[in-house]
Scaffold this motif. Structure first.
Motif, mmCIF file in Angstrom:
data_model
loop_
_atom_site.group_PDB
_atom_site.id
_atom_site.type_symbol
_atom_site.label_atom_id
_atom_site.label_comp_id
_atom_site.label_asym_id
_atom_site.label_seq_id
_atom_site.Cartn_x
_atom_site.Cartn_y
_atom_site.Cartn_z
ATOM 1 N N UNK A 85 52.304 26.587 0.677
ATOM 2 C CA UNK A 85 51.460 27.733 0.325
ATOM 3 C C UNK A 85 52.222 29.050 0.451
ATOM 4 N N UNK A 86 53.076 29.160 1.453
ATOM 5 C CA UNK A 86 53.866 30.384 1.645
ATOM 6 C C UNK A 86 54.895 30.540 0.531
ATOM 7 N N UNK A 87 55.632 29.470 0.276
ATOM 8 C CA UNK A 87 56.686 29.522 -0.732
ATOM 9 C C UNK A 87 56.114 29.729 -2.126
ATOM 10 N N UNK A 88 55.006 29.058 -2.409
ATOM 11 C CA UNK A 88 54.359 29.183 -3.717
ATOM 12 C C UNK A 88 53.819 30.589 -3.958
ATOM 13 N N UNK A 158 46.522 27.779 4.784
ATOM 14 C CA UNK A 158 47.129 27.524 3.470
ATOM 15 C C UNK A 158 46.171 27.911 2.344
ATOM 16 N N UNK A 159 44.906 27.564 2.509
ATOM 17 C CA UNK A 159 43.900 27.922 1.503
ATOM 18 C C UNK A 159 43.767 29.431 1.386
ATOM 19 N N UNK A 160 43.743 30.121 2.514
ATOM 20 C CA UNK A 160 43.599 31.581 2.508
ATOM 21 C C UNK A 160 44.795 32.253 1.831
ATOM 22 N N UNK A 161 45.995 31.749 2.110
ATOM 23 C CA UNK A 161 47.206 32.318 1.513
ATOM 24 C C UNK A 161 47.183 32.156 -0.002
ATOM 25 N N UNK A 162 46.859 30.951 -0.463
ATOM 26 C CA UNK A 162 46.828 30.698 -1.904
ATOM 27 C C UNK A 162 45.702 31.478 -2.569
ATOM 28 N N UNK A 163 44.568 31.560 -1.910
ATOM 29 C CA UNK A 163 43.445 32.316 -2.467
ATOM 30 C C UNK A 163 43.810 33.786 -2.628
ATOM 31 N N UNK A 181 42.368 25.276 -5.095
ATOM 32 C CA UNK A 181 41.577 25.534 -3.897
ATOM 33 C C UNK A 181 40.660 24.362 -3.574
ATOM 34 N N UNK A 182 40.092 23.760 -4.612
ATOM 35 C CA UNK A 182 39.258 22.572 -4.393
ATOM 36 C C UNK A 182 40.091 21.430 -3.821
ATOM 37 N N UNK A 183 41.280 21.244 -4.369
ATOM 38 C CA UNK A 183 42.126 20.140 -3.918
ATOM 39 C C UNK A 183 42.541 20.300 -2.459
ATOM 40 N N UNK A 184 42.760 21.540 -2.019
ATOM 41 C CA UNK A 184 43.123 21.777 -0.625
ATOM 42 C C UNK A 184 41.914 21.687 0.301
ATOM 43 N N UNK A 185 40.749 22.014 -0.230
ATOM 44 C CA UNK A 185 39.525 21.962 0.586
ATOM 45 C C UNK A 185 39.058 20.523 0.799
ATOM 46 N N UNK A 186 39.344 19.642 -0.158
ATOM 47 C CA UNK A 186 38.839 18.274 -0.109
ATOM 48 C C UNK A 186 39.262 17.514 1.149
ATOM 49 N N UNK A 187 40.567 17.520 1.544
ATOM 50 C CA UNK A 187 40.929 16.757 2.753
ATOM 51 C C UNK A 187 40.288 17.300 4.017
ATOM 52 N N UNK A 188 40.031 18.619 4.062
ATOM 53 C CA UNK A 188 39.367 19.189 5.236
ATOM 54 C C UNK A 188 37.941 18.658 5.333
ATOM 55 N N UNK A 189 37.223 18.703 4.209
ATOM 56 C CA UNK A 189 35.844 18.203 4.174
ATOM 57 C C UNK A 189 35.803 16.716 4.509
#
Length: 230
Positions: A85-88, A158-163, A181-189
């Motif tokens: 997320x940082x590098x991207x 990571x989600x916050x950085x990308x958002x 954002x959905x793809x990163x949120x899915x494993x958390x949920x």
């Protein structure tokens, strides 16, 4: 007698798909974030294969060893998501070897604690095999919950950085924004649901699959929509 577990097929296909993507996409590593994404895909492929071997092998000692390795992999995976997320996002906070070493301290500590658990019971306090010996039920120790918080915190950051990076993008990239954002949120949920459910009844831990699917979805987004060209 060997009994085929349905999860074995899911894990095998997921591992193969992750490995294939890495193998045939090596020429994209110069794109921001992609080198960490490929490391992530490779790590998740290894995790899936480890879970597959653990299900197939009824030996309790092997299952314990695979669990110890799995605890280490989980912290590494969350770190790779964070570095990606940082590098991207190309924010002012740059990644260098010192930063990588600094953020690798926690995965290293987790590995040491996991492999020395018999001396302190910080990762698990006790365990017992399930009836068909396809898995082990652990009574988790203090460090398990600490590492779980670490996992959730890094994925959330990571989600916050990308958002935040997408706020600066043009309207045309809103679809990509939603997908990643959905793809990163899915494993958390998924993990919150799994941990909550497993407190009251046994459930086989398939965390590696939604995480691998997340990485695959991000890769598809990169390849299909070329989001790294913004």
């Amino acid at each position: 007698m060997y009994y085929f577990h349905p999860f074995e097929f899911i894990l095998a296909v997921t591992a193969l798909l992750n490995f294939t993507i890495v193998l045939f996409s090596k020429n994209k590593t110069s794109i921001p974030g992609v080198k960490y994404l490929f490391l992530l895909l490779g790590t998740l492929s290894a995790w899936c294969l480890l879970d597959l071997a653990s299900i197939a092998n009824p030996d309790i000692d092997f299952k314990l060893l695979s669990s110890q390795i799995r605890y280490s992999i989980v912290s590494v995976v969350s770190l790779l998501f964070f570095l990606f997320s940082i590098d991207y996002s190309n924010i002012s906070f740059k990644i260098n070897s010192k930063i990588v070493v600094l953020f690798s301290i926690f995965p290293f500590i987790t590995t040491v604690i996991s492999f020395s658990n018999q001396y302190h019971s910080l990762m698990w306090t006790s365990y017992e095999p399930v009836s068909n010996k396809s898995d082990i039920i652990f009574q988790h120790g203090t460090w398990f919950w600490v590492s779980l918080v670490y996992y959730f915190v890094l994925l959330s950051i990571s989600i916050l950085i990308i958002n935040n990076s997408f706020k600066k993008a043009s309207q045309i990239y809103k679809i990509q924004h939603t997908i990643i954002l959905f793809s990163l949120s899915f494993p958390i949920i998924f993990n919150i649901s799994f941990v909550t459910a497993s407190l009251s009844s046994y459930m086989y831990d398939l965390t590696s699959v939604p995480l691998a699917d997340t990485a695959i979805l991000i890769h598809f987004t990169i390849s299909r929509f070329r989001i790294f060209d913004i």
